[in-house]
Scaffold this active site. Sequence first.
Site, PDB file in Angstrom:
ATOM      1  CB  CYS A 113      15.041 -25.639   3.473  1.00 36.61           C
ATOM      2  SG  CYS A 113      13.661 -25.068   2.453  1.00 36.61           S
ATOM      3  CB  THR A 114      12.274 -27.608   7.300  1.00 39.38           C
ATOM      4  OG1 THR A 114      13.502 -27.550   8.017  1.00 39.38           O
ATOM      5  CG2 THR A 114      11.268 -28.432   8.085  1.00 39.38           C
TER       6      THR A 114
END
Length: 541
Positions: A182-183
């Site tokens: 994810c980010t």
Amino acid sequence: MSQPYLTAALYQFIDLPEFAQWQQPLQALCDQHQVKGLLLLAHEGINGTIAGPPGDVQAVLDWLKRDPRLANLVHKEAHADHNPFYRMRVRLKQEIVTLGVPALNPALNAGQYVKPEDWNALISQPDVVLVDTRNDYEVGIGSFEGAVNPHTKSFTEFPQWVAEQSQPGGALHGKQKVAMFCTGGIRCEKSTAYMKTQGFEDVYHLEGGILKYLETVDADESMWWGDCFVFDERVSVGHGLVRGPHQLCRSCRMPLGADELAHAHYVRGVACPYCHGSRTPEQLQSLAERQRQMDLAQERGDTHLGHTQASSQQSRQQKVAAQQEALQGLPVLYSFRRCPYAMRARLALAYAGIACQLREVVLKDKPQALLDASPKASVPVLVLADGTVLEESLEIMLWALRQNDPDQWLRPTAGSLDEMQALIARHDSEFKPALDRCKYPSRYPQEDAVAAAATAQAFLAALNRQLSTSGYLYGRDPSLADMAIRPFVRQFAGIDEAAWQNHPWPHLQAWLLRLTDSALFEQVMEKYPAWHPDEAGVLFR
């Protein structure tokens, strides 16, 4: 020349039962150091991004690390020539990243960390399923080669995706080695912990997330394509965390690349190829006026409309005149922030993108303008530009959704509009009176409080059963019924939060969390000063 602003993205899962006591001193500290951004606090820890002069950002980080539980707090840095945030907010949440699985403990049960320099070797293995846990619009501008896109609109949809893809023919069926990213890493802490509860044995996640990978791995060795979406005014970043080419559509909030910006349907501040044709002429006019006001403010050197501080050179009379000009011709909404009827109306108006002149009402001192518009004088009341007065919250919702309904709240994937309205009517006539008697027993001394609680709980138990099949009341996506009922369930949950968590309604509790932790709910719960007739209203959209 060195860039004067430092952005620090941070999170850590820790046991933080006193999190509410942190809000005020942390907000004051950030304000003192002119640090802006967003920090979320919850029982499970802290999450957010802040930006400001490097020494001031470091002062906030040092303050956090004074607590032994955060002594090893890690943050990711990026530099810029201007602050990517307009204001500072410290918010209290039930989860610092909302999955809707309350018993999950990522601090104890997350998957195995994989360092960025070892990530390529892992995801190149043929028996590893690579899963991008971000939302669909984020995946659209960049991801790792070969990653599975769950096509989720919200992280709360992830458990359902896992259940579906674990079935024969699904991407996860028969697999044991799963790599997730994810980010910044926070979603993967939860998603990998969740996967382990579902029986997956070897679960991995990218340490530090995409941002750390882009900072660490050289572009010529990278398996990443495109850019990484970030939740600030940079919009996207590439390798080396250099700001990317994307801009945000101010109408639908989609990230726009070069092709979209050059498209015939792109109008700065008004529309883009993704939302073209979804706005009414009145909405387009309002968006164009908003953009015009922002351009004028920039030319004058005034503060952006989203800032909390006003230009010191602009007099109060000038500000009021400018606000009145921007609000001219918009519908007028009389509202009270905590009223669930007003809340449901604001949810529909904000979702539909309908700009209004919001007038916050003090119920003990109702303004004459409200009494003139609606003698019954109960919020919400919406006065349209042509003088038409809508006095009921459901009436306002239906009017707004008939102007613009991008996600089909009026046409659910299961059930019909008539069925939704029947459930809402039963809610308003059965649950709401029982709720009032539970929340305000002193107002009903002659009533049976036990009977009222039983009525309310029976209704909520029925909702929990209805939600168990798909996550929402009428299918897989939110609908009119969800948004009309959830503000009242939120009010019930707030009577006794400990009791609420102990009720056997897991689907109902997760459903409510999806609202209260959403950007839409945060938008409609913004605090506004009480309206006075000699002042301009507030632009609400």
